[in-house]
Design a protein around this motif. Structure first.
Motif: not given
Length: 182
Positions: A18-20, A113-115, A148-150, A159-163
């Motif tokens: 939901k956050q994503l 949370p899984g790899a 936790p810091d996503f 994270d700017e790269k992820t954005r």
């Protein structure tokens, strides 16, 4: 601006997905008009009531039908999709001959949370997209691993790269809808 119906595969209050989905909506606010589907009141599919479905089902189908695309943001449960996702798609595909999914442009994203993120869940979804006659965007694939810091304190992707990567995903989805509409 394209209309996109958003199906989030988790009802949990603190859902990563939901956050994503909210993060994608924030990143794509200048590209899409997002409509988050309300799935908490949609009953399990029941063929006995498919021709006169409850109001929540009628609203779901109407929202998907009116959308230019469908964005499914879902966790992976036990190496597959949550029942919530399958149930929504079952309702949207019925009754026979009355599917609102045919020709719909669909993109997938997910976080776990899984790899492996949600790779297996998304593979299962793709396995029946042909039957639903949807136009699935194959690339880029979004299988994110939660940490936790996503998200920052405001719920934004931190994270700017992820954005940037997620912004590219949204641009690709917009181009996919455009190509499929031509």
């Amino acid at each position: 601006m394209y209309k996109v119906a958003v199906l989030v595969g988790s009802l949990r209050k603190g859902s990563y997905n939901k956050q994503l989905a909210n993060g994608l909506a924030e990143l794509g606010k200048n590209i899409f008009e997002f409509n988050f589907l309300k799935l908490e009141e949609v009953p399990f599919f029941n063929e006995d009531i498919e021709n006169s479905p409850p109001a929540a089902v009628a609203a779901l189908k109407k929202a998907v039908q009116e959308a230019d695309g469908l964005l499914i943001v879902t966790p992976e449960y036990n190496r597959s999709m949550p029942a919530l996702v399958k149930n929504a798609l079952d309702w949207c595909s019925r009754p026979v001959g009355g599917s609102v999914l045919g020709g719909k442009c669909v993109a997938l994203a997910g976080m776990s949370p899984g790899a492996t993120g949600t790779a297996v869940c998304q593979s299962h979804l793709r396995s029946f997209f042909g039957f639903f006659d949807v136009r699935h965007m194959g690339q880029p694939e979004i299988y994110l691993k939660y940490s936790p810091d996503f998200f920052d304190a405001q719920g934004r992707v931190a994270d700017e790269k992820t954005r940037k990567f997620l912004g590219g995903f949204l641009q690709s989805f917009s181009a996919w809808i455009e190509d499929q509409s031509a």
